[in-house]
Design a protein around this motif. Sequence first.
Motif, short mmCIF file in Angstrom:
data_model
loop_
_atom_site.label_atom_id
_atom_site.label_comp_id
_atom_site.label_asym_id
_atom_site.label_seq_id
_atom_site.Cartn_x
_atom_site.Cartn_y
_atom_site.Cartn_z
N PRO A 32 50.31 43.45 43.18
CA PRO A 32 49.31 44.37 43.77
C PRO A 32 49.96 45.64 44.32
CG PRO A 32 49.01 42.14 44.57
CD PRO A 32 50.25 42.13 43.76
N ARG A 33 49.16 46.67 44.40
CA ARG A 33 49.70 47.96 44.80
C ARG A 33 50.28 47.96 46.21
NH1 ARG A 33 45.09 51.79 42.61
NH2 ARG A 33 44.26 49.72 42.26
N GLY A 34 49.77 47.09 47.03
CA GLY A 34 50.24 47.07 48.41
C GLY A 34 51.66 46.57 48.58
N VAL A 35 52.20 45.96 47.55
CA VAL A 35 53.54 45.37 47.68
C VAL A 35 54.59 46.47 47.65
CG1 VAL A 35 55.19 43.79 46.64
CG2 VAL A 35 52.77 43.25 46.58
N LEU A 36 55.41 46.53 48.68
CA LEU A 36 56.44 47.56 48.72
C LEU A 36 57.71 47.10 48.02
CD1 LEU A 36 56.22 49.06 52.30
CD2 LEU A 36 55.51 50.09 50.14
N ASN A 37 58.08 45.88 48.33
CA ASN A 37 59.31 45.38 47.73
C ASN A 37 59.25 43.86 47.65
OD1 ASN A 37 61.73 45.47 46.52
ND2 ASN A 37 62.69 46.74 48.10
N ALA A 38 60.10 43.33 46.83
CA ALA A 38 60.14 41.89 46.72
C ALA A 38 61.58 41.43 46.91
CB ALA A 38 59.63 41.45 45.35
N ASN A 39 61.72 40.42 47.68
CA ASN A 39 63.06 39.87 47.93
C ASN A 39 63.05 38.42 47.46
OD1 ASN A 39 65.58 39.40 48.79
ND2 ASN A 39 65.06 39.30 50.98
N LEU A 40 63.50 38.24 46.25
CA LEU A 40 63.33 36.94 45.62
C LEU A 40 64.67 36.34 45.24
CD1 LEU A 40 60.41 37.97 43.26
CD2 LEU A 40 60.21 36.90 45.49
N ASN A 41 64.60 35.07 44.95
CA ASN A 41 65.82 34.35 44.64
C ASN A 41 65.61 33.48 43.41
OD1 ASN A 41 68.33 33.31 44.83
ND2 ASN A 41 67.77 31.77 46.38
N PRO A 42 66.13 33.90 42.27
CA PRO A 42 65.92 33.10 41.06
C PRO A 42 66.94 31.98 40.95
CG PRO A 42 67.00 35.15 40.50
CD PRO A 42 66.86 35.15 41.98
N SER A 43 66.47 30.81 40.53
CA SER A 43 67.42 29.71 40.32
C SER A 43 68.23 29.93 39.06
CB SER A 43 66.67 28.38 40.24
OG SER A 43 65.96 28.33 39.03
N GLN A 44 67.73 30.74 38.16
CA GLN A 44 68.50 31.13 36.98
C GLN A 44 67.97 32.46 36.47
OE1 GLN A 44 67.00 27.78 34.32
NE2 GLN A 44 67.22 29.42 32.84
N GLY A 45 68.76 33.14 35.68
CA GLY A 45 68.32 34.42 35.13
C GLY A 45 68.34 35.51 36.18
N THR A 46 67.80 36.66 35.78
CA THR A 46 67.77 37.79 36.70
C THR A 46 66.36 38.33 36.81
OG1 THR A 46 68.26 39.23 34.85
CG2 THR A 46 70.13 38.56 36.22
N TYR A 47 66.06 38.95 37.93
CA TYR A 47 64.74 39.54 38.06
C TYR A 47 64.88 40.98 38.49
CZ TYR A 47 64.44 39.97 43.12
OH TYR A 47 64.62 40.36 44.41
N THR A 48 63.86 41.79 38.15
CA THR A 48 63.83 43.16 38.63
C THR A 48 62.44 43.44 39.16
OG1 THR A 48 63.21 43.93 36.43
CG2 THR A 48 65.55 44.10 37.03
N PHE A 49 62.37 44.29 40.14
CA PHE A 49 61.07 44.72 40.63
C PHE A 49 61.09 46.23 40.73
CE2 PHE A 49 58.26 45.95 44.16
CZ PHE A 49 57.06 45.52 43.62
N ASP A 50 60.16 46.86 40.07
CA ASP A 50 60.08 48.31 40.10
C ASP A 50 59.08 48.71 41.18
OD1 ASP A 50 59.61 50.96 39.73
OD2 ASP A 50 59.66 50.86 37.54
N PRO A 51 59.57 49.29 42.27
CA PRO A 51 58.65 49.60 43.38
C PRO A 51 57.62 50.67 43.02
CG PRO A 51 60.94 50.05 43.96
CD PRO A 51 60.93 49.68 42.52
N VAL A 52 57.86 51.42 41.95
CA VAL A 52 56.91 52.47 41.58
C VAL A 52 55.75 51.87 40.77
CG1 VAL A 52 56.61 54.68 40.43
CG2 VAL A 52 58.78 54.15 41.58
N THR A 53 56.11 51.17 39.71
CA THR A 53 55.04 50.61 38.87
C THR A 53 54.58 49.24 39.37
OG1 THR A 53 56.67 49.62 37.42
CG2 THR A 53 55.89 51.80 36.81
N LYS A 54 55.30 48.69 40.33
CA LYS A 54 55.00 47.36 40.89
C LYS A 54 55.13 46.25 39.85
CE LYS A 54 53.55 49.66 44.51
NZ LYS A 54 54.57 50.01 45.52
N LEU A 55 55.96 46.49 38.88
CA LEU A 55 56.11 45.50 37.83
C LEU A 55 57.31 44.60 38.13
CD1 LEU A 55 54.90 44.73 35.04
CD2 LEU A 55 56.80 46.01 34.04
#
Lengths: 465, 1112
Positions: free
Chosen positions: A362-385
């Motif tokens: 959702p648009r309201g999300v500024l940032n995500a602080n996540l922890n993957p058990s495997q692999g990598t994740y990315t969060f684009d704060p502009v597109t919220k993807l």
Amino acid sequence: MVGCYSSAPCHRRLILLTEATTASSFNEKTVKYETENYDKSLLSSKMIHSLFLVNSSGDIFLEKHWKSVVSRSVCDYFFEAQERASEPENVPPVIPTPHHYLINVLRHRIYFVAVIQSEVPPLFVIEFLHRVVDTFQQDYFGVCTEAAIKDNVVVVYELLEEMLDNGFPLATESNILKELIKPPTILRTMVNTITGSTNVGEQLPTGQLSVVPWRRTGVKYTNNEAYFDVVEEIDAIIDKSGSTITAEIQGVIDACVKLTGMPDLTLSFMNPRLLDDVSFHPCVRFKRWEAERILSFIPPDGNFRLLSYHVSSQNLVAIPVYVKHNITFREGSSQGRFDLTLGPKQTMGKAVESVLVSSQLPRGVLNANLNPSQGTYTFDPVTKLLTWDVGKINPQKLPNLKGTMSLQAGASKPDENPTINIQFKIQQMAISGLKVNRLDMYGEKYKPFKGIKYMTKAGKFQVRT
Amino acid sequence: MSASSAFNDEKGGSSSVGEPEYGHDPASGGIFSSDYKRHDDLKEMLDSNKDSLKLEAMKRIVAMIARGKNASDLFPAVVKNVACKNIEVKKLVYVYLVRYAEEQQDLALLSISTFQRGLKDPNQLIRASALRVLSSIRVTIIVPIMMLAIKEAASDMSPYVRKTAAHAIPKLYSLDPEQKDQLIEVIEKLLADKTTLVAGSVVMAFEEVCPERIDLIHKNYRKLCNLLIDVEEWGQVVIINMLTRYARTQFLNPNINESLLEEGGGGDKTFYGSDGNDADEEDEEDRQKKAEAAALAKRKPYVMDPDHRLLLRNTKPLLQSRNAAVVMAVAQLYFHLAPKAEVGVIAKALVRLLRSHSEVQYVVLQNVATMTIKRRGMFEPYLKSFYIRSTDPTQIKILKLEVLTNLANETNISTILREFQTYIKSVDKDFVAATIQAIGRCATNIGEVRDTCLNGLVQLLSNRDELVVAESVVVIKKLLQMQPEKHSDIIKHMAKLTDNIQVPMARASILWLIGEYCEHVPKIAPDVLRKMAKSFTNEEDIVKLQILNLAAKLYLTNSKQTKLLTQYVLNLAKYDQNYDIRDRARFIRQLIVPTEKSGALSKYAKKLFLALKPAPVLESPFKDRDHFQLGSLSHLLNAKAGGYQELPDWPEAAPDPSVRNVEVPEWTKCSSREKRKEKKAEKPFYSDSEGESGPTESADSELYSSSGSESGSAENGSASESQESEEASESEEEEEEDDEKKKMKKKEFKKPVQESESEESSEEEERKRARKSKQRKSDSESESDEDDESDSESTQSKSEDSESERDVGKKKKETQSKVPSKTVANDSKNEKKEMSLLDLDDFEPAASPQVTPVNSFLSSSLVSDLEGLSLCDSALSPAALSPSGPQKSYELLHRITGEGLSVEYRFSRQPFGPDPNMVAVQMHFVNSAAADARNLHMEDVRLQSGMRVQEFPEIELLPAGETGAAVMGIDFCDSTQAANFQLCTHSRKFFVSIQPPVGELMKPVFMTENEFKKEQGQLMGMNEITERLTLDAKCRNEHAIVQRVTTAANLGRVPCGSDKECRFAGRTVSGGGLVLVTVATKEDGAAQLTLNCDKMVIGTMLVKDVMLALAQ
């Protein structure tokens, strides 16, 4: 006409943005110009009049006219529509202008804008434009980017010249085109620069005259091979609770056939009844399929799509992965919880690979602080993807992505729920259970090497949360 | 010379040095980045005598053209190179020439002679390309040259050149419309062309030059239909669109009786009937049949023109095309032309296109949206394919929403609403707004869910997003208008919203609602007006107008409380900037405030303002769009595009169908008319003989299929190349998996058609000669020569080994020929199960006339013959168990229609040797004419999908007064659909059809009582049909029952312990489905008939036939 044509600025869009008055006077000019041409255009024939290639920044970088020249200012109407559309893919495919109609397709971030003057089935033009792109991409340049087109502008021009005559498709079969104009290769480019020889075929193209226009004559290979890839895609919508709302399987059989001479192939299935709706490459003999459910065909040379099919909806679709999700936002808190677990479901013992999860938060999300058990994740704060490259699912240790999302302070809890899109691959299995029975070759004496590969992929696989 | 070489050296040097300037490739960077104006060096390069330099220059020039830069000043330098030997240079010069010739007309003329020379070139490809460029040069002065060139090319030997000529026609027409008449002549000539290569292009030319000359199509209609599948895909689109228009002018509306049928309750459900296997299918069927019978009785039955059927049948396979435009073209053709019950087939293909690129989806969804309004049932099964994904582009989402809304009905609305609920939560606000509107439309259309929807929408009023709220308000307003009295609390709730909602449209809607229903909310309304009066000056215009309305309405109903407020508002409005508002204020003041000057109207003020307003109808924007031809640009834009050809309305009465007959002779027409009449007369014969057991389809389609047999009467299409190839491929499809034959086939494929034929035939001739010499010894009849003309197909099928055994075969034949005209031969093809001839004499005296067709056993070996005989013995044994009744003969061709040739057919009930899945049909020819009939053979077989036919071998000569026989095989696919084909003699073609009674679709099987019971046990439930009946007086003994049942159906008797029961067993010929019949007799002629069959349709039909046979 010439004056108008040369004065058309490339960055029309910028001018439109900044100087409204100039733009309007320019449009008047366009209209006037078109009125002059109008009497003629009443008589001028149907089908595709001109083609403009427009890149993502709004530059026309190639134009081709099959009849009298249409000023590129006609594209202003296209730019206006582009302006109005929020997303690039929301530009309407058909844009009416006072005297023309613009039909465009978007591929590889290039808009192919065809100018039409009168009634023509829109799909006719759309299908043709896609065919042009496919030809560029598959048969000639490997990619269809602005750079590739610019680098090969002469070949592109020659191709367009052959593909359309007076705006009506003439030769769209890749094998005829390849006979007429040889695809550029690094080696040939080098040879050409040294010797000054050409890309244009020396022989006259006999394919156009043949009864099997999709295959050229005199094909020779030392290794005769025929490979078939059965690729199935699962389209599914899974609802919040994990139950399947809709799921269907679409499949294609892509072939790479490199066989000498004029082979006649038949391909039969163990369970042809699975195939509910099929569409064929023109080489497939329709009646034989109707009567015996056997694919009988003289293949084109090289890569082609033999058939695409839809598995009948009566069959229950096995869903190979499941998602456990817990994405919550609390009222008043500037934090949201995110917890996602993937697991294999009905995979028939095969590994689920190349898993990629993406979700539009959702648009309201500024940032995500996540922890993957495997692999990598990315969060684009502009597109919220949010994208999470999981890789292979290990059934013993399920991949999990967990953490918090920070929300705009003071903003109320977003009421939209993100959907989760999943991509995956499963090798050596067609999820519908489709099996090729045998492949036979007639008409040639040699023994070809045959190979069949199965794969299952996620198509549009969505999980609603 | 030395100068030029010096130049070359210099140039060579500079091109390496100058690389940064031009780039490596002429197309790359350099040209694009620098505004390249110095054309002098280009001219020099063009003038040089080195091809590589010329090429380099031309490449740069083309790159300039591509970029949109002006290169017209190079014209003289370029045009000189038009005769250049280098192909690539030449091609690029052509590109340049076509682009600039219009601007430099005089100079362009210099190039013409080169093309004129090219037009005479012996190579067809060079001729074609010369014509192509010549016709692309838009210079008026060369019109006569072009005209001449086109005319010449139109009669060129090469189809490719003729195709180019067809392409050139529209070019010339746009250059000089004066030439129209001459061009039409050329088009007429090219339309008669029989090659697929030309067909698409010439129809395109027709569409652009003279789409109104529909009369030119008549003679070519059938040919175009038949060629269609082999035309290249772009041509297919053009032809299909043209034929759609044509059909609309020539045929009757197949849905003319739609309304009558719907009364009978069949209606929309017809599509399901065919694939649904539910238990009540039978009932459904019965009801439908009754309804249709009633409808038929009421009016003259509609008979589809066979040409109309031909078009529908030949376009259907193209739904499988990979080309979306072709699929769409067929879909629109079916939508506009097909009987309602058949339109359903297009749904699946259209849904498939939804997987394609988003532009394709966009166009397809637009068309689907229009279709769903008229034919909702068609897409209902695919509802879920229209569910929306978050990744769809907004314009696709909105179109899908439209389709979903159109598909909503009482049964699926709950699913759809649940789906809509998830959509409302989407991020995409435009889409949310559209969803809310969709909910509103569902609510108005489906009364049951109105309250649910309303409640849902009211909940949305508390949504945080203003747009959502606003859209909901607007929709709620529309819904409330339908039943305002029940929902005053909603109105109150909305009144409160005025404080928060800022979207003008929503505010205006709320105010209108309060004003309209102020009597329901007497306390709140004045308060709202008070608030609004305060904010009046800051409101948007539409809101202001609604404030005025509210004030006026309140003043009329509640003047005590609101008089001053109204005055105040009116005063504010009086000085508003917008003249509409000032106008409105003046108008309202005059109407409602009583003054001495006020006119007569003020008395009616209350009626004027508070009249009951009809609730708005929420309609799909796609309603009535189908008056545009679907798939067209005009349909997409919902506005007539330039050059759009209206889709004509169906004619009241069908124009003369004989215009499409191709054969010239005078008698054709009358005879085809006669035949037509007779066909109709024949109809009751069919339905009588088969009783109520008719096929499962609606009566209408039954009529079509039988009348379809006349289709394309007297067509001469056989000569065309493409048809030959089609035939070849057909024959190939029919042939068995025999390797040897395969090889022969391949040979054929490798060569161009003609060549292969000639080779094939020479081979054949040799063989024939050999055969003939042997034949001569034995031949007693002229028929023996028949085989000579047997086509390549039958030669292929004859295996090589037959040669070695031919002598034996010949002996065999000798014995046969002693009883000429009394033997039936089956065509032989398969090695093992082959059964080439069978003497029916023994058990069927004179019931059927027979003749020996010699060719069939010429080819087969004695071994296979014997095998066949032995096999047929076993096959016959069950039949022999029962006294096989005389098989009925059916008339295929009447003596009068056939001009002396009469043909009857009967189902010989013998296994058909070449293909065990086929039903053997025995044909009996009688030539009672004065002249000999030659070359009796079949052509142009038209079948339902899945059906196959094994044609009978050609009978070369049937002398006057003689009789002949032949056997053909038909795989009916276990349906009672007719097989239609043309029976051809050397001079005539007759359209005939063979329709099997259901009892002939099976073959007897042998089983023991135990097996029977076991199988029966597995076919219970839906697969079992039980009927009680009273046996006919003459039919009360076992023998009679057995006889009657076996006459009605080709079943074998199963031995049975009890004498009260007779059991029969069989399998359907094509599908192998088991058919078990039990007749249990009771006293006084009462009996119970039980039928177990895993094919329910067959079962129901067969029960009726058997009942009829027993109760006669």
